[in-house]
Motif scaffolding. Structure first.
Motif, PDB file in Angstrom:
ATOM      1  N   UNK A  26       0.799  -1.265  -0.029  1.00 19.75           N
ATOM      2  CA  UNK A  26      -0.272  -0.277   0.001  1.00 19.75           C
ATOM      3  C   UNK A  26       0.670   1.513   0.109  1.00 19.75           C
ATOM      4  N   UNK A  27       0.591   2.174  -0.771  1.00 24.18           N
ATOM      5  CA  UNK A  27       0.838   3.195  -1.031  1.00 24.18           C
ATOM      6  C   UNK A  27      -0.077   4.476  -0.799  1.00 24.18           C
ATOM      7  N   UNK A  28       0.878   5.197   0.235  1.00 29.82           N
ATOM      8  CA  UNK A  28      -0.179   6.284   0.399  1.00 29.82           C
ATOM      9  C   UNK A  28       0.613   7.289  -0.424  1.00 29.82           C
ATOM     10  N   UNK A  29      -0.824   8.784  -0.914  1.00 28.94           N
ATOM     11  CA  UNK A  29      -0.773   9.377  -2.089  1.00 28.94           C
ATOM     12  C   UNK A  29      -0.194  10.374  -1.469  1.00 28.94           C
ATOM     13  N   UNK A  30       0.640  10.846  -2.399  1.00 30.08           N
ATOM     14  CA  UNK A  30       0.692  12.306  -2.458  1.00 30.08           C
ATOM     15  C   UNK A  30      -0.184  13.580  -2.201  1.00 30.08           C
ATOM     16  N   UNK A  31       0.701  14.552  -1.406  1.00 30.43           N
ATOM     17  CA  UNK A  31       0.078  15.463  -1.258  1.00 30.43           C
ATOM     18  C   UNK A  31      -0.359  15.978  -2.722  1.00 30.43           C
ATOM     19  N   UNK A  32       0.883  16.386  -3.741  1.00 31.51           N
ATOM     20  CA  UNK A  32       0.436  16.549  -4.946  1.00 31.51           C
ATOM     21  C   UNK A  32       0.712  15.802  -5.874  1.00 31.51           C
ATOM     22  N   UNK A  33      -0.159  14.897  -6.157  1.00 29.27           N
ATOM     23  CA  UNK A  33      -0.073  13.613  -7.051  1.00 29.27           C
ATOM     24  C   UNK A  33       0.423  13.754  -8.305  1.00 29.27           C
ATOM     25  N   UNK A  34       0.800  15.470  -9.315  1.00 33.34           N
ATOM     26  CA  UNK A  34       1.671  15.127  -9.714  1.00 33.34           C
ATOM     27  C   UNK A  34       3.412  15.581  -9.794  1.00 33.34           C
ATOM     28  N   UNK A  35       3.879  15.551  -8.722  1.00 36.85           N
ATOM     29  CA  UNK A  35       5.013  15.209  -8.102  1.00 36.85           C
ATOM     30  C   UNK A  35       5.901  14.562  -8.263  1.00 36.85           C
ATOM     31  N   UNK A  36       6.982  15.180  -9.531  1.00 33.47           N
ATOM     32  CA  UNK A  36       8.106  14.003  -9.384  1.00 33.47           C
ATOM     33  C   UNK A  36       8.792  13.497  -7.972  1.00 33.47           C
ATOM     34  N   UNK A  37       9.668  12.231  -7.570  1.00 35.40           N
ATOM     35  CA  UNK A  37      10.881  12.644  -7.319  1.00 35.40           C
ATOM     36  C   UNK A  37      11.702  12.042  -7.420  1.00 35.40           C
ATOM     37  N   UNK A  38      12.632  12.171  -7.163  1.00 32.26           N
ATOM     38  CA  UNK A  38      14.490  12.008  -7.388  1.00 32.26           C
ATOM     39  C   UNK A  38      15.297  11.886  -5.649  1.00 32.26           C
ATOM     40  N   UNK A  39      16.291  10.415  -6.139  1.00 25.14           N
ATOM     41  CA  UNK A  39      17.697  10.690  -5.374  1.00 25.14           C
ATOM     42  C   UNK A  39      18.163  10.048  -5.780  1.00 25.14           C
ATOM     43  N   UNK A  40      19.164  10.491  -5.606  1.00 29.62           N
ATOM     44  CA  UNK A  40      20.960   9.934  -6.053  1.00 29.62           C
ATOM     45  C   UNK A  40      21.858   9.231  -4.993  1.00 29.62           C
ATOM     46  N   UNK A  41      22.549   8.237  -5.208  1.00 28.19           N
ATOM     47  CA  UNK A  41      23.089   7.638  -4.289  1.00 28.19           C
ATOM     48  C   UNK A  41      24.536   6.955  -4.949  1.00 28.19           C
ATOM     49  N   UNK A  42      25.217   8.109  -4.255  1.00 29.68           N
ATOM     50  CA  UNK A  42      26.509   8.684  -4.520  1.00 29.68           C
ATOM     51  C   UNK A  42      28.081   7.079  -4.287  1.00 29.68           C
ATOM     52  N   UNK A  43      27.301   6.395  -3.682  1.00 25.56           N
ATOM     53  CA  UNK A  43      27.925   4.984  -3.628  1.00 25.56           C
ATOM     54  C   UNK A  43      27.710   4.780  -3.604  1.00 25.56           C
ATOM     55  N   UNK A  44      26.855   3.813  -4.622  1.00 25.88           N
ATOM     56  CA  UNK A  44      26.641   2.982  -5.581  1.00 25.88           C
ATOM     57  C   UNK A  44      26.227   3.532  -6.591  1.00 25.88           C
ATOM     58  N   UNK A  45      26.723   4.738  -6.788  1.00 25.82           N
ATOM     59  CA  UNK A  45      25.931   5.991  -8.978  1.00 25.82           C
ATOM     60  C   UNK A  45      24.674   4.982  -8.856  1.00 25.82           C
ATOM     61  N   UNK A  46      23.397   5.103  -8.399  1.00 29.23           N
ATOM     62  CA  UNK A  46      22.603   5.204  -8.725  1.00 29.23           C
ATOM     63  C   UNK A  46      21.213   6.015  -8.451  1.00 29.23           C
ATOM     64  N   UNK A  47      20.573   6.265  -9.566  1.00 32.55           N
ATOM     65  CA  UNK A  47      19.435   7.672  -9.335  1.00 32.55           C
ATOM     66  C   UNK A  47      18.086   6.375  -9.379  1.00 32.55           C
ATOM     67  N   UNK A  48      17.327   6.730  -8.801  1.00 29.58           N
ATOM     68  CA  UNK A  48      15.892   6.149  -8.190  1.00 29.58           C
ATOM     69  C   UNK A  48      14.997   8.106  -8.498  1.00 29.58           C
ATOM     70  N   UNK A  49      14.365   7.097  -9.655  1.00 29.34           N
ATOM     71  CA  UNK A  49      13.069   8.826 -10.017  1.00 29.34           C
ATOM     72  C   UNK A  49      11.901   7.965 -10.345  1.00 29.34           C
ATOM     73  N   UNK A  50      10.747   8.648 -10.248  1.00 28.71           N
ATOM     74  CA  UNK A  50       9.425   8.403 -10.632  1.00 28.71           C
ATOM     75  C   UNK A  50       8.351   9.364  -9.966  1.00 28.71           C
ATOM     76  N   UNK A  51       7.337   9.061  -9.998  1.00 32.00           N
ATOM     77  CA  UNK A  51       6.042   9.806  -9.734  1.00 32.00           C
ATOM     78  C   UNK A  51       4.966   8.246  -9.657  1.00 32.00           C
ATOM     79  N   UNK A  52       3.582   9.210  -8.829  1.00 37.86           N
ATOM     80  CA  UNK A  52       2.475   8.912  -9.150  1.00 37.86           C
ATOM     81  C   UNK A  52       1.768   7.953 -10.442  1.00 37.86           C
ATOM     82  N   UNK A  53       1.327   7.437 -10.584  1.00 37.46           N
ATOM     83  CA  UNK A  53       0.678   7.031 -12.159  1.00 37.46           C
ATOM     84  C   UNK A  53      -1.041   7.115 -11.930  1.00 37.46           C
ATOM     85  N   UNK A  54      -1.084   8.645 -12.805  1.00 43.45           N
ATOM     86  CA  UNK A  54      -2.647   8.988 -13.228  1.00 43.45           C
ATOM     87  C   UNK A  54      -3.461   8.152 -14.744  1.00 43.45           C
ATOM     88  N   UNK A  55      -2.032   8.697 -15.548  1.00 45.27           N
ATOM     89  CA  UNK A  55      -2.114   8.050 -16.777  1.00 45.27           C
ATOM     90  C   UNK A  55      -0.486   8.109 -17.885  1.00 45.27           C
TER      91      UNK A  55
END
Length: 846
Positions: A334-363
């Motif tokens: 179960x994922x709680x909806x964001x306050x802003x459903x159109x808000x993309x998110x971004x995270x970069x882990x420098x140690x693993x050189x990994x970029x995690x991005x995403x958003x809530x899906x509506x269409x």
């Protein structure tokens, strides 16, 4: 509001639309001369996301009791609560739990105002819902003494101290409340941290926002850390600070006090008193958005409300742990909806050189626009792909000497000879992102000649920009994970929505795949003559005819699982390559996570421990994997541990695991058992600071004594709990009195012993539950199952004891090794060469 809507659906959902309002009125729902019944009746068929009727109904509820005319042009007196939503709940079979905080702000009101609130709000509400009054110790006594007779639906046990069940956390919150000024500098800084979507921020950002010296900010952060409200760590933007569970609850306590006071004040305002608090804000761009034109669920209107936000590092760790390299993970969580459903998110882990991005899906269009903008965010170019990195190694050589290869083999867009430097190419892609934002603004304001055609242009631009940056990350050896969040999957996701989601993941995945240095989509599925003509064909190696998806996708939502994984696998394999396409294929592993995969939990624990400067052990991984539902639960629990600043790298202690589990809601403790009473019992035993008697456990867990007897029998049989002279206790060390000790179920403590098998644990548990006669009787269904051969004991017991399956999963999670679980299916995009070896062909068949 959701419970009221569901209650309306229960009551009149079976009637024709024109009859629903009248039917509700006959049930006593008479607020606003029948208008409320009419509006609520129309919600049954309304789209809960886009419907103006939904918004109108919600406005009506939030305006009840206001002293003036509401934003929807009506005066909704306090009595409307009784004849409106409360009447709906009274007529239905639903009994939701409602918590209301009562404190000294309530006491500051006049006696007649307090009486009015009790008589006109709390008393009717107590007849319709499970009302819980949260109060400090002094107000607990006053409520029982002065108002208990006016609240017949509320028992003494329903008047509780805030966070009374949280033990150590409650003490931390109370200590902070006793010492910190709610309007002081420390609390202001804490609110600033809590306002971030990730609940974390950098020292630099706090310095920039504060109107005091940097040293004063650091001093305040030290005070907050002393109360265990925050933890500090080093991140990509330098020194960072993150909210802990006590910090969140401290802020929630303050917000509840403010909110309750505002509501109480609104309800008893004298006639003519004006309120400066507007509950309904105008749309950020004037006129409300039209359906499908970018401001709502069908598109992305870029404004200050739709910024790319940092993802919380614990959630990014769970996504990374769940991801399967070069494939798609489907996770039931179960994922709680964001306050802003159109808000993309971004995270970069420098140690693993990994970029995690995403958003809530509506269409598809909305999600790909969000993903493209997250990938193109300035932080990507600052941390993951700075200009100097683009100018080094393989990427730099190709930029300088072979831009034509990058355009025509890798299909990197927006790359011209004039911007073939790292810095210039970055600027070109940032400009492309701004052009995409401008297109969404045009869509929102209907600046187009043909809507469908323009929407097609938007999604093509988003896919092109996203594909370019993903291929660029691959060339620079940056791992990319795209998260697809679907908070409404189990409620509002239709079959057509599932089909669209499968199609768009398939389309994006093929665009973001490669065979060696060649973009797979261009080679296999491109039909535009000019693009096909300019493409450089690869020389396919018959011994290695398989490409790969770059990075991975993680699709997460409640109820999503095997059925969608099957649909996605079929969709990926359904594409027909061009007749002249090269003979290679892209196998895409599809993995389903439902909570029983130890490897994903283990990786989550390791990543969170690394964030906290701790080291995971086999025993701590076993306990967390067995008691939580998914890697997201494991991450959410461990996030509440403070970082280790003294003994860096020390092992995570079992008492810390107990504390981490305590901070989860009870619904996320052993959720796979599907027994709420069991989850409540386990959670209450985890939060206890000493053993509890059966009656104490039943009362504190809010379950019946019978439930305690039934569930403790099985818990004790598997040694998850123990019956001591003082009462029941969970088999983990207490936080204070047993700090650092090893207290575990017997099979976990000896789980490294190769002679301990699942069948051994089951035999011991069954021995505790059934009579000795049945246990020793080979003719008995259970005794006979225990007499089966080594490989047949578990299946035989499963067939005999229907209740056993979830307990077997818990034991397996304790005893299994931390090895990668193979995906349950492989989908194939492209052409499988005729001379492929049988082994590869079998492995890659969906």
């Amino acid at each position: 509001m959701e419970e009221v809507e569901r209650a309306v659906d229960d009551l009149v959902g079976h009637l024709r639309a024109g009859r629903r309002g009248f039917a509700l009125e006959t049930m006593g729902v008479s607020a606003l001369d029948g208008l409320y019944a009419s509006v609520m009746g129309s919600l049954v068929d309304a789209d809960p996301i886009k419907s103006a009727r939904t918004k109108q109904a919600r406005r009506l509820i939030t305006e009840f009791g206001a002293a003036e005319r509401s934003a929807v042009g009506l005066h909704a007196p306090l009595s409307s609560l009784v004849d409106g939503p409360i009447a709906v709940l009274q007529a239905s079979d639903r009994t939701p739990t409602v918590s209301i905080k009562v404190d000294d702000e309530f006491g500051a009101l006049r006696v007649e105002q307090r009486e009015e609130i009790v008589q006109k709000i709390l008393a009717p509400l107590a007849q319709a819902v499970d009302l819980r009054l949260i109060a400090t110790g002094r107000w607990q006594r006053k409520l029982v003494k002065e108002y208990h007779t006016s609240l017949p639906g509320v028992s003494d046990r329903d008047i509780a101290h805030p966070y009374a069940s949280q033990g150590e956390v409650a003490e931390q919150v109370e200590a902070a409340r006793d010492t910190l000024d709610p309007d002081g500098r420390e609390t202001t800084i804490l609110r600033s941290i809590g306002s971030e979507a990730s609940k974390a921020t950098s020292y630099h950002s706090l310095y920039a926002d504060a109107q005091v010296s940097d040293s004063r900010v650091r001093q305040c952060l030290g005070v907050l850390a002393d109360y265990d409200l925050v933890t500090r760590f080093d991140g990509p933007e330098g020194r960072m600070v993150e909210l802990l569970v006590a910090g969140r609850q401290y802020l929630e306590t303050l917000e509840e006090e403010i909110s309750v006071q505002q509501q109480l004040s609104d309800c008893v305002s004298e006639p003519g008193n004006r309120s400066g608090n507007s509950r309904v804000s105008p749309h950020a761009h004037g006129a409300p958005p039209q359906p499908g034109d970018g401001g709502g669920s069908d598109g992305v209107e870029r404004s200050r409300y739709h910024q790319v936000r940092p993802e919380a590092r614990y959630r990014a760790a769970a996504v990374a742990a769940a991801a399967v390299e070069g494939g798609v993970t489907v996770a039931d969580h179960p994922i709680a909806p964001k306050d802003d459903p159109e808000e993309p998110h971004w995270h970069y882990d420098e140690r693993d050189d990994r970029l995690v991005i995403g958003a809530e899906y509506r269409n598809p269009m909305q999600w790909w626009v969000c993903v493209a903008l997250a990938l193109a965010d300035p932080r990507t170019w600052e941390h993951a792909l700075p200009p100097e990195r683009l100018e080094d190694g393989k990427v730099g050589d190709l930029l300088v000497e072979h831009t034509d290869l990058l355009r025509n083999s890798r299909c990197l867009g927006y790359l011209a000879d004039r911007n073939a430097t790292g810095e210039d190419y970055r600027d070109a892609l940032l400009e492309a992102a701004e052009d995409l934002r401008e297109m969404t603004r045009d869509l929102h304001h209907r600046n187009y000649s043909d809507r469908d055609s323009f929407r097609g242009d938007v999604i093509r631009e988003a896919l092109g920009l996203a594909g370019t940056i993903v291929h660029l990350c691959d060339l620079a050896d940056v791992e990319v994970i795209r998260e697809v969040r679907i908070p409404e999957f189990s409620r509002n996701f239709k079959e057509s929505d599932e089909r669209d989601l499968a199609r768009t993941i398939n389309k994006g995945a093929i665009i973001q795949s490669r065979y060696r240095e060649f973009a797979a989509y261009r080679q296999l599925f491109e039909t535009r003559e000019k693009k096909v003509r300019n493409a450089i064909p690869p020389a396919v190696d018959a011994a290695s005819p398989y490409g790969e998806l770059i990075g991975s996708f993680v699709v997460v939502g409640k109820g999503i699982g095997e059925a969608f994984a099957d649909r996605l696998s079929r969709q990926i394999g359904a594409g027909k390559p061009r007749e002249d396409a090269p003979e290679f294929a892209v196998p895409v592993p599809v993995k389903v996570i439902d909570g029983s995969e130890r490897d994903a939990h283990a990786q989550t624990v390791r990543l969170l421990c690394r964030q906290k400067s701790l080291t995971a052990t086999r025993e701590t991984i076993s306990v967390l994997a067995a008691l939580t539902g998914t890697p997201w639960d494991t991450a959410a629990a461990l996030r509440n541990l403070a970082s280790e600043n003294r003994e860096l790298g020390r092992e995570l202690r079992l008492d810390e695991v107990r504390f981490a589990l305590m901070t989860l809601p009870h619904t996320r403790i052993v959720p796979d058992m599907s027994k709420p009473a069991l989850s409540k019992i386990v959670h209450r035993l985890l939060t206890a600071e000493s053993p509890l008697s059966q009656s104490e456990l039943a009362e504190l867990a809010d379950v019946s004594a019978r439930s305690v007897r039934n569930h403790t029998e099985y818990l004790a049989a598997f040694d998850f709990i123990r019956d001591t002279d003082e009462g029941w206790r969970f088999t983990l060390p207490f936080r204070e009195s047993e700090r650092g000790e090893t207290v575990l179920p017997w099979f976990t403590a000896t789980g490294s012993d190769e002679h301990v098998f699942v069948r051994d644990v089951l035999a011991e548990a069954v021995h505790q539950i059934v009579s000795a006669r049945r246990y020793a009787d080979p003719e008995d269904p259970i005794g006979g199952a225990l007499c089966a051969g080594p490989g047949d004991v578990v299946p035989a017991l499963q067939e005999t004891c229907e209740w056993l399956d979830p307990w077997i999963d818990a034991v397996c999670l304790h005893l299994s090794v931390d090895q990668q679980t193979e995906p349950s299916r492989y989908a194939i995009a492209g052409t499988i060469p005729g001379q492929t070896t049988l082994d590869v062909e079998k492995r890659s068949t969906p």
